[in-house]
Design a protein around this motif. Structure first.
Motif, PDB file in Angstrom:
ATOM      1  N   GLN A   9      -6.711 -45.900   4.184  1.00  0.00           N
ATOM      2  CA  GLN A   9      -6.268 -47.259   3.829  1.00  0.00           C
ATOM      3  C   GLN A   9      -6.778 -47.626   2.441  1.00  0.00           C
ATOM      4  OE1 GLN A   9      -4.098 -49.237   5.922  1.00  0.00           O
ATOM      5  NE2 GLN A   9      -3.939 -47.133   6.638  1.00  0.00           N
ATOM      6  N   ARG A  10      -6.688 -46.664   1.557  1.00  0.00           N
ATOM      7  CA  ARG A  10      -7.157 -46.850   0.187  1.00  0.00           C
ATOM      8  C   ARG A  10      -6.428 -45.856  -0.712  1.00  0.00           C
ATOM      9  NH1 ARG A  10     -12.295 -48.154  -2.497  1.00  0.00           N
ATOM     10  NH2 ARG A  10     -12.300 -47.058  -4.487  1.00  0.00           N
ATOM     11  N   GLY A  27     -13.193 -43.130  -3.051  1.00  0.00           N
ATOM     12  CA  GLY A  27     -14.071 -44.254  -2.748  1.00  0.00           C
ATOM     13  C   GLY A  27     -15.336 -43.816  -2.038  1.00  0.00           C
ATOM     14  N   HIS A  80     -17.614 -45.666  -0.409  1.00  0.00           N
ATOM     15  CA  HIS A  80     -17.656 -46.293   0.917  1.00  0.00           C
ATOM     16  C   HIS A  80     -16.575 -45.738   1.836  1.00  0.00           C
ATOM     17  CE1 HIS A  80     -18.253 -49.582   3.843  1.00  0.00           C
ATOM     18  NE2 HIS A  80     -16.938 -49.598   3.930  1.00  0.00           N
ATOM     19  N   ALA A  81     -15.375 -45.620   1.308  1.00  0.00           N
ATOM     20  CA  ALA A  81     -14.245 -45.196   2.135  1.00  0.00           C
ATOM     21  C   ALA A  81     -14.433 -43.796   2.710  1.00  0.00           C
ATOM     22  CB  ALA A  81     -12.959 -45.261   1.325  1.00  0.00           C
ATOM     23  N   ARG A  88     -17.478 -43.732   5.792  1.00  0.00           N
ATOM     24  CA  ARG A  88     -17.436 -44.579   6.995  1.00  0.00           C
ATOM     25  C   ARG A  88     -17.475 -43.751   8.275  1.00  0.00           C
ATOM     26  NH1 ARG A  88     -12.375 -48.235   5.049  1.00  0.00           N
ATOM     27  NH2 ARG A  88     -11.538 -46.135   4.865  1.00  0.00           N
ATOM     28  N   ASP A 134     -17.503 -52.500   9.726  1.00  0.00           N
ATOM     29  CA  ASP A 134     -17.120 -52.039   8.379  1.00  0.00           C
ATOM     30  C   ASP A 134     -17.178 -53.223   7.431  1.00  0.00           C
ATOM     31  OD1 ASP A 134     -16.222 -50.511   6.314  1.00  0.00           O
ATOM     32  OD2 ASP A 134     -14.126 -50.488   6.939  1.00  0.00           O
ATOM     33  N   ILE A 135     -18.262 -53.282   6.648  1.00  0.00           N
ATOM     34  CA  ILE A 135     -18.398 -54.307   5.615  1.00  0.00           C
ATOM     35  C   ILE A 135     -17.595 -53.825   4.409  1.00  0.00           C
ATOM     36  CG2 ILE A 135     -19.972 -55.594   4.152  1.00  0.00           C
ATOM     37  CD1 ILE A 135     -20.327 -56.180   7.149  1.00  0.00           C
ATOM     38  N   ASP A 136     -16.547 -54.528   4.074  1.00  0.00           N
ATOM     39  CA  ASP A 136     -15.640 -54.073   3.023  1.00  0.00           C
ATOM     40  C   ASP A 136     -16.377 -53.847   1.706  1.00  0.00           C
ATOM     41  OD1 ASP A 136     -12.897 -53.607   1.964  1.00  0.00           O
ATOM     42  OD2 ASP A 136     -13.398 -55.350   0.728  1.00  0.00           O
ATOM     43  N   ASN A 137     -16.039 -52.750   1.050  1.00  0.00           N
ATOM     44  CA  ASN A 137     -16.651 -52.401  -0.235  1.00  0.00           C
ATOM     45  C   ASN A 137     -15.620 -51.612  -1.034  1.00  0.00           C
ATOM     46  OD1 ASN A 137     -18.155 -51.346  -2.390  1.00  0.00           O
ATOM     47  ND2 ASN A 137     -19.991 -51.123  -1.135  1.00  0.00           N
ATOM     48  N   PRO A 138     -15.173 -52.111  -2.195  1.00  0.00           N
ATOM     49  CA  PRO A 138     -14.149 -51.425  -2.959  1.00  0.00           C
ATOM     50  C   PRO A 138     -14.671 -50.210  -3.738  1.00  0.00           C
ATOM     51  CG  PRO A 138     -14.833 -53.378  -4.126  1.00  0.00           C
ATOM     52  CD  PRO A 138     -15.532 -53.408  -2.803  1.00  0.00           C
TER      53      PRO A 138
END
Length: 256
Positions: A155-156, A223, A225-226, A229, A251-255
């Motif tokens: 999803q990125r 990413g 973070h991506a 996870r 999941d704390i969003d992080n770009p």
């Protein structure tokens, strides 16, 4: 389960004692002795801690914990607030860094490979514990199709360095892929030397683009973070299935 027993259990599963790291692996901040409810997440941020409090968790288990080498040892400012919040609420914090990258079953590399249908993982380094790995797709696909697979799975949208931009004899199809999640972009040269046509990591550096173009290897920065996870989530699922803990991945969003 007792908090020290949980530390021993996870450390044995991830073979933590055999891996030299940049931070302590295991129980980093001690809370209440008995653990039933666990929150997992990528980084022990204030937002994750607050989410754990809201869920009445006894423990937080993360990939990125505290007390990194060469960081300021003083417990003040942002770090002080985080640790104070854990202590006031009597919550245990466990951190597992490289052990959760390299584990053959639960590790970030292994979980990302599974998600992207990369098979037969092998160590990329000759060391006893190789951080990067490589594997193969059952059927080779185009760069465009693989980029779409990554975007759909994570999803990125990844940053793509296409080796065809400058290379005279580029890899036209993707099959042999090197992997190092997170900040593993420096392994791109090794991946090229080992015959990979593609390399995947989380981050990208200025020199990554030039390496991809001049060495003739596609590079996907997906990413930090991506790409990280999935190991901590898998660890939590293992604890829930094998030891009946109540575990929730947040999941704390992080770009980044």
């Amino acid at each position: 389960m007792n908090n020290l027993a949980l530390e021993k259990l996870i450390s044995q599963k991830l073979n933590s004692a055999t891996i030299a790291d940049y931070a302590p692996n295991g129980l980093q901040v001690e809370g209440r002795p008995e653990i039933r409810k666990i929150v997992t997440g990528v980084t022990a941020s204030q937002a994750l801690i607050e989410a754990a409090i809201a869920r009445h968790a006894d423990a937080v288990i993360v990939h990125h914990g505290y007390f990194w080498k060469n960081e300021d040892p003083c417990i003040r400012g942002m770090k002080g607030k985080r640790i104070k919040t854990l202590l006031i609420n009597d919550i245990n914090l466990y951190g597992y860094h490289l052990p959760l990258d390299v584990h053959a079953e639960l590790g970030n590399n292994a979980q990302l490979a599974k998600l992207l249908k990369i098979e037969n993982l092998q160590p990329l380094e000759s060391d006893s514990v190789s951080i990067p790995v490589f594997g193969e797709l059952a059927q080779p696909i185009s760069l465009e199709d693989f980029a779409r697979r990554i975007e759909k799975s994570l999803q990125r949208k990844p940053i793509v360095c296409n080796a065809e931009e400058l290379t005279q004899n580029p890899p036209h199809l993707i099959r042999k892929i090197g992997i190092c999640t997170g900040g593993g972009q420096g392994y791109i040269d090794l991946a090229a030397a080992r015959g990979c046509d593609t390399f995947i990591s989380g981050e990208i550096s200025e020199q990554s683009t030039h390496s991809a173009r001049e060495l003739g290897i596609h590079y996907f920065a997906c990413g930090h973070h991506a790409t990280e996870r999935y190991g901590i989530r898998a660890l939590g699922e293992w604890l829930a299935q094998e030891y009946q803990f109540e575990v929730e991945f947040i999941d704390i969003d992080n770009p980044a």
